[in-house]
Design an enzyme around this catalytic site. Structure first.
Site, PDB file in Angstrom:
ATOM      1  N   GLN A  93      -0.740   4.704   0.764  1.00  0.00           N
ATOM      2  CA  GLN A  93      -0.711   5.201   2.496  1.00  0.00           C
ATOM      3  C   GLN A  93       0.383   5.801   3.071  1.00  0.00           C
ATOM      4  O   GLN A  93       0.853   6.327   3.601  1.00  0.00           O
ATOM      5  CB  GLN A  93      -1.537   4.050   3.221  1.00  0.00           C
ATOM      6  CG  GLN A  93      -1.555   4.037   4.896  1.00  0.00           C
ATOM      7  CD  GLN A  93      -2.502   4.781   4.827  1.00  0.00           C
ATOM      8  OE1 GLN A  93      -3.652   4.382   4.294  1.00  0.00           O
ATOM      9  NE2 GLN A  93      -1.908   5.498   5.614  1.00  0.00           N
ATOM     10  N   ARG A 100      -2.677  12.265   3.066  1.00  0.00           N
ATOM     11  CA  ARG A 100      -3.210  11.262   2.022  1.00  0.00           C
ATOM     12  C   ARG A 100      -3.552  12.101   1.035  1.00  0.00           C
ATOM     13  O   ARG A 100      -3.176  11.718  -0.359  1.00  0.00           O
ATOM     14  CB  ARG A 100      -4.484  10.117   2.069  1.00  0.00           C
ATOM     15  CG  ARG A 100      -4.187   8.950   2.872  1.00  0.00           C
ATOM     16  CD  ARG A 100      -3.079   7.980   2.670  1.00  0.00           C
ATOM     17  NE  ARG A 100      -3.553   6.994   1.185  1.00  0.00           N
ATOM     18  CZ  ARG A 100      -4.394   6.451   1.290  1.00  0.00           C
ATOM     19  NH1 ARG A 100      -4.838   5.787   2.306  1.00  0.00           N
ATOM     20  NH2 ARG A 100      -5.029   5.676   0.148  1.00  0.00           N
ATOM     21  N   ASP A 144      -2.524  -1.730  12.040  1.00  0.00           N
ATOM     22  CA  ASP A 144      -3.412  -2.293  11.475  1.00  0.00           C
ATOM     23  C   ASP A 144      -4.123  -3.421  11.199  1.00  0.00           C
ATOM     24  O   ASP A 144      -4.142  -3.853  12.683  1.00  0.00           O
ATOM     25  CB  ASP A 144      -2.327  -2.756   9.670  1.00  0.00           C
ATOM     26  CG  ASP A 144      -3.346  -2.896   8.527  1.00  0.00           C
ATOM     27  OD1 ASP A 144      -4.545  -2.050   8.203  1.00  0.00           O
ATOM     28  OD2 ASP A 144      -2.894  -2.882   7.422  1.00  0.00           O
ATOM     29  N   HIS A 166       1.394  -0.844  -0.029  1.00  0.00           N
ATOM     30  CA  HIS A 166      -0.141   0.047  -0.037  1.00  0.00           C
ATOM     31  C   HIS A 166       1.317   0.793  -0.484  1.00  0.00           C
ATOM     32  O   HIS A 166       1.035   1.792   1.259  1.00  0.00           O
ATOM     33  CB  HIS A 166      -0.558  -0.173   1.105  1.00  0.00           C
ATOM     34  CG  HIS A 166      -2.264   0.945   0.832  1.00  0.00           C
ATOM     35  ND1 HIS A 166      -2.452   1.486   0.007  1.00  0.00           N
ATOM     36  CD2 HIS A 166      -3.539   1.275   2.528  1.00  0.00           C
ATOM     37  CE1 HIS A 166      -3.597   2.448   0.308  1.00  0.00           C
ATOM     38  NE2 HIS A 166      -3.930   2.539   1.419  1.00  0.00           N
ATOM     39  N   CYS A 177      -3.550   3.592   9.323  1.00  0.00           N
ATOM     40  CA  CYS A 177      -3.487   3.452   8.038  1.00  0.00           C
ATOM     41  C   CYS A 177      -5.586   3.817   7.904  1.00  0.00           C
ATOM     42  O   CYS A 177      -5.382   4.923   7.379  1.00  0.00           O
ATOM     43  CB  CYS A 177      -2.587   2.655   7.738  1.00  0.00           C
ATOM     44  SG  CYS A 177      -3.918   1.312   7.514  1.00  0.00           S
TER      45      CYS A 177
HETATM   46  N1   CP Z   1      -6.087   4.261   4.616  1.00  0.00           N
HETATM   47  C1   CP Z   1      -6.974   3.538   3.679  1.00  0.00           C
HETATM   48  O1   CP Z   1      -5.865   2.678   2.533  1.00  0.00           O
HETATM   49  O2   CP Z   1      -8.369   3.501   3.921  1.00  0.00           O
HETATM   50  P1   CP Z   1      -9.686   3.382   2.011  1.00  0.00           P
HETATM   51  O3   CP Z   1      -9.521   1.947   2.605  1.00  0.00           O
HETATM   52  O4   CP Z   1     -10.118   3.914   2.501  1.00  0.00           O
HETATM   53  O5   CP Z   1      -9.265   3.841   1.130  1.00  0.00           O
HETATM   54  N1  NVA Z   2      -4.212  -4.427   5.587  1.00  0.00           N
HETATM   55  C1  NVA Z   2      -5.763  -3.379   5.424  1.00  0.00           C
HETATM   56  C2  NVA Z   2      -4.725  -1.780   4.812  1.00  0.00           C
HETATM   57  C3  NVA Z   2      -6.598  -0.964   4.738  1.00  0.00           C
HETATM   58  C4  NVA Z   2      -6.095   0.316   4.279  1.00  0.00           C
HETATM   59  C5  NVA Z   2      -6.147  -4.012   4.254  1.00  0.00           C
HETATM   60  O1  NVA Z   2      -5.936  -4.484   3.300  1.00  0.00           O
HETATM   61  O2  NVA Z   2      -7.764  -4.541   4.183  1.00  0.00           O
END
Ligand code: CP
Ligand code: NVA
Length: 316
Positions: free
Chosen positions: A133, A288, A220, A130, A260
């Site tokens: 993020q 973000r 997370d 990600h 996040c």
């Molecule tokens: N942290 C993040 O990516 O949030 P969303 O899943 O809401 O986009």
């Molecule tokens: N680890 C989480 C992050 C969400 C922003 C997921 O992948 O759902």
């Protein structure tokens, strides 16, 4: 040759620092009412195969603030990989839009999209990484601390996409990173090997060891999108990995808490900590927006990264 933004490993340390500086500059200029239509007339297609609040809203708002336009494609809209192959979607989109953002399950889909598209592709989250993020999170740190190399960051939770992106970030910026996961939830072997190569990175199954004297405590969700069927087992396996007042006491007294989001209150983090004075989660969410504006400019108008602040016409 076009560039993509799929991971942090393909970005150099100086490029990453440039992105962070630009993000902070865009943030302060926005607060001072300065407009920058650097992407006037440009279109971003956003493919979402998973839900989103922050990623969707910040890309869409960011594109609007830069004078461009964003199109949201919901999970069932285009049936990527089912109604139409990734390759065909990529090649069609490339004829209409200037930039593609994709949030998907398999990282291979994101890589294939980038390979087949002739326009830049941004990873808006995969099961592996990600990166958007983490750029926002590093911006949050760089606005608070002069020298990130002095920091001890503790990541407490699943060795999944966020943990992998933190390992990439530590390898680029050389801060200390301590990752604490329950046995069986360690990072994927490629990222584990990278972590083990970094002299200032550590993997442990003990959250207390990771958090001891940390400047930053990051967590997370225990159950990422797509893992919902494992919720019960994960709640049991991660029960000692909650970021709560007791764990936070092990960190430095002025430590900050990051997440996040979305948070599962009462699971990986307590209300007391998430809403407490050490939490910077809303700063992260805010950043973000600015971080992704910087990423889009880096891909579409890289000269902006080095340019002075001056009124912009939208032309290169
Ligand atoms: N942290 C993040 O990516 O949030 P969303 O899943 O809401 O986009
Ligand atoms: N680890 C989480 C992050 C969400 C922003 C997921 O992948 O759902």
């Amino acid at each position: 040759m076009k560039r993509d933004f799929l991971d942090l490993s393909s970005v150099s340390s100086s490029e990453l620092r440039g992105l962070l500086q630009l993000a902070t500059r865009l943030k302060s200029e926005l607060k001072n009412g300065m407009e920058h239509p650097y992407l006037r007339g440009r279109t971003l297609a956003m493919i979402f195969q998973k839900p989103s609040l922050r990623t969707r809203l910040t890309f869409e708002t960011g594109m609007a603030q830069l004078g461009g336009h964003a199109i949201y494609l919901a999970p069932d809209d285009i049936g990527i990989g089912e109604r139409e192959s990734v390759k065909d979607v990529a090649r069609n989109l490339s004829r209409w839009v200037d930039l593609i953002m994709i949030r998907t399950f398999s990282h291979a889909t994101c890589v294939e999209m980038a390979r087949e598209a002739s326009v830049p592709v941004i990873n808006g989250l995969t099961d592996l990484l990600h990166p958007c993020q983490i750029v926002g999170d590093l911006q949050t740190l760089s606005e608070r601390y002069q020298d990130l190399r002095m920091l001890r960051v503790a990541f407490v939770g699943d060795g999944f996409n966020l943990a992998h992106s933190w390992i990439e970030a530590a390898a680029l910026l050389h801060f200390e990173l301590r990752v604490a996961c329950p046995a069986g939830y360690e990072p994927d072997k490629h990222f584990l090997a990278r972590l083990q190569r970094e002299p200032r990175c550590l993997l442990t199954n003990d959250p207390l060891e990771a958090v001891k004297d940390a400047d930053v405590v990051y967590t997370d969700t225990w159950t990422s999108m797509g893992q919902e069927r494992e919720t019960g087992k994960r709640q049991r396996d991660f029960r000692n990995f909650q970021v709560n007042g007791n764990l936070l006491q092990r960190a430095r007294p002025r430590a900050i808490v990051m997440h996040c989001l979305p948070a599962h209150r009462g699971e990986e983090i307590t209300d007391e900590v998430l809403d407490g004075p050490q939490s910077v989660v809303l700063e992260q969410a805010e950043n973000r927006l600015h971080a992704q504006k910087a990423i889009m400019l880096w891909l579409l108008r890289p000269s902006v990264l080095t340019a002075d602040t001056r009124p912009d016409t939208g032309q290169e």
